[in-house]
Every structure is written in structure tokens, then in C-alpha cells.
Design an enzyme around this catalytic site. Sequence first.
Site, short mmCIF file in Angstrom:
data_model
loop_
_atom_site.label_atom_id
_atom_site.label_comp_id
_atom_site.label_asym_id
_atom_site.label_seq_id
_atom_site.Cartn_x
_atom_site.Cartn_y
_atom_site.Cartn_z
N THR A 100 0.87 -1.19 0.00
CA THR A 100 0.00 0.00 0.00
C THR A 100 0.90 1.23 0.00
O THR A 100 2.00 1.19 0.54
CB THR A 100 -0.87 -0.05 1.27
N ARG A 121 -15.09 -6.06 0.49
CA ARG A 121 -14.44 -5.72 1.77
C ARG A 121 -13.82 -4.31 1.66
O ARG A 121 -13.28 -3.94 0.63
CB ARG A 121 -13.35 -6.75 2.04
N GLY A 157 -11.13 -1.70 3.54
CA GLY A 157 -10.05 -1.64 4.52
C GLY A 157 -9.88 -0.23 5.08
O GLY A 157 -10.64 0.70 4.77
N ASP A 158 -8.84 -0.07 5.87
CA ASP A 158 -8.58 1.22 6.54
C ASP A 158 -8.21 2.33 5.56
O ASP A 158 -8.43 3.51 5.85
CB ASP A 158 -7.45 1.05 7.56
N THR A 161 -0.30 1.78 6.89
CA THR A 161 -0.28 0.57 6.07
C THR A 161 -0.18 -0.64 6.98
O THR A 161 0.53 -0.61 7.99
CB THR A 161 0.89 0.57 5.07
N GLY A 162 -0.90 -1.70 6.63
CA GLY A 162 -0.89 -2.90 7.46
C GLY A 162 -2.21 -3.63 7.28
O GLY A 162 -2.95 -3.33 6.35
N GLY A 188 -5.68 -4.03 7.45
CA GLY A 188 -6.65 -2.96 7.63
C GLY A 188 -7.64 -3.17 8.75
O GLY A 188 -8.03 -2.21 9.43
N1 ASP Z 1 -4.14 -1.47 4.87
C1 ASP Z 1 -4.40 -2.13 3.62
C2 ASP Z 1 -5.73 -2.87 3.72
O1 ASP Z 1 -5.97 -3.51 4.72
C3 ASP Z 1 -3.34 -3.09 3.20
C4 ASP Z 1 -1.91 -2.62 3.33
O2 ASP Z 1 -1.63 -1.61 3.95
O3 ASP Z 1 -1.03 -3.30 2.79
O4 ASP Z 1 -6.48 -2.87 2.79
#
Ligand code: ASP
Length: 317
Positions: free
Chosen positions: A178, A206, A208-209, A229-230, A232
Amino acid sequence: MSKKPTYTLCVHAGAGVITKENLSDSEKKLITEDIHASLSAGEEILSSGGSAVDAVCAAVVCLEDSKHFNAGQGAVYSRSGQHLLEASIMDGATLKAGALANTRRIKNPIEFAKTLLKRDDIVMISGEHADQLADELGHELVDNKYFDTVFRENQWILAKKLSGTATFLDHSNLKMGTVGAVALDAQGNLAAATSTGGMTNKLDGRIGDTAIIGCGTYAHNNTCAVSCTGIGEYFIRATVASLVSNLMEYDGLSLEEATKKAIHDHQGKLGGEGGLIAIDHLGNISMPYNSEGMYRGSINESTDERKVFIWEEDEKF
Ligand code: ASP
């Protein structure tokens, strides 16, 4: 003599299981070159007195246009094998924001998020309606195949094999990717932007964050700008991005204390994994993570420093 304008910019290109063993020298070179290019795209705007909002958008567009990251071209595949993209952007001066989820056709989702930020009648839009409105407003649409890459297709195949039909939450050996940017401009305004394809093999629909203001993206001139990032789901449950701002504003924490608390104590203790980049209103930078690594870089004009990192701060690229 008038004082030179000062600005600060940070970008990230994802966190995850990025170990020294699973990242080849050639991959490392391509990725760090792209991070430098993204910093340059944002800096071009900031150095000529442009806004933090325009700078974070330009820095993210640069990474969306690269095939090496999970945003724009190079986005991951959903359960049904499509690319369903998300992005959000926030202006710390006005607290206006734009966000979108599950778009299939917008070439540069962050540019459309910036268009939404400028409107008063909407913050967030999803799915076909996002594609339709972007088209009406003159944004470039592409076929969903434009986002295809062999690298992400292979990750998707691996994810399906390892986790069957479950969302691939442990993502071992998957570098995520991301992308995001935060900036402080010469006028003292902060902004944050984030863009993603989400998690590999995610359920279609879905969210995400990255699409959610306060979770993956937040900016407030009183405090800081944050892009996350992570995984979500944990960033949503811990409302990580606005938590950093609130810890500073209401608990009096420094940027570093607030970012570390949000990453390690809040999302980390829930079982999450990832990181964030943040700049405060004084130009301080903090980029904590609790994953193996995080692609990131920063420019601090007042100290004339430009750094790109993947792991600890002793190894620059
Ligand atoms: N945060 C993103 C999600 O969960 C994924 C990522 O940061 O790699 O969609």
C-alpha cells in the site's frame, strides 16, 4: 532577506514481511528508486510553494503508476480475481476529505479522492458509482486488466493455496505495498493521502482502513498528518490515524510518543501488523512499524535531508 520556505514530506510504500532474505537486490533497487521518484514528485510541488494536498497527491500518483506497489497498477487480486481499489486524502487546514472504495476502473484513485475533497456534498463513495462519477468528472478510466501484474497474480495463487477461501490474514512471505504520503507545506498546512488494492484474496466488497478517514488517513493542522499501512481490520478497530492526532491534542503526547502508542499499544496489542508515517505541525517526522520492514522515505527541507529506508534507520538507500 525573507526566510526560505520550509517543508517536510514522507512517503511509504507498504509494510509487511519484508526480510533481507526475501528481497532481492534488483527488487530493492527498483523499489527504492520509485520511492525517491515519489519524494521528488512531491518535493517539486512543495519547493515551489504548492500545497501539502497537491504534494501528497502527486507523490501517491507516482507510486500508483509504478507496477511495484499494491496501488493503482500492481494492485493485488480480490477473491474473485479482480482489482478493487481504495484511496483517501485529507486536508489538515480545512479538515475536508475525499475517499473511495471498491473502484474497478479509475486509473489514479488518489486523484479522484482529491476531486471529492474539494466538494462539500460528499466525502466517500464506492463501487460502480465511484467509477461512474469519476468518469463524469473527467478522470481517466481503464479496464480492470490494466492493474494486472504477474507478481501479484502469483501472490494471489499462493494466498489461495495457503489459506483456501479465508482472507489471507497472516500474509506470511507476502510483501504488501500500500502507498501513502504526508506533507507539511511552506504555509504550515498538513495533508495525508493513502492508496491501495487492499489485502490479497480479500472478500469482494471488503473495505479496509485505506478508504476510511481516521483509520488509514488523517490530517489536522493542530497536530499531525498520518498515513497507515498494514492489516486494515486492525487499523480500523484501533482507528489508528485519528488516534495519533487525538493522543497529541487531548493527552499532550509528542508525535513520536503518539505514533508509537498507536502502532505498538493499540493496533499491535489487538494482534495487528503494519506501520505508519506521520509529520507534525512543526515538521517532526515519525515512521514506526511492528512488521518486519516498511518501505519509506522522507525529505526535510530545513535540515536538507533525504532518506529512504526499508528496515532500521542505520541502513539508508
Ligand atoms: N491497509 C491495507 C488494507 O488492509 C493493506 C496494506 O496496507 O497493505 O487494505
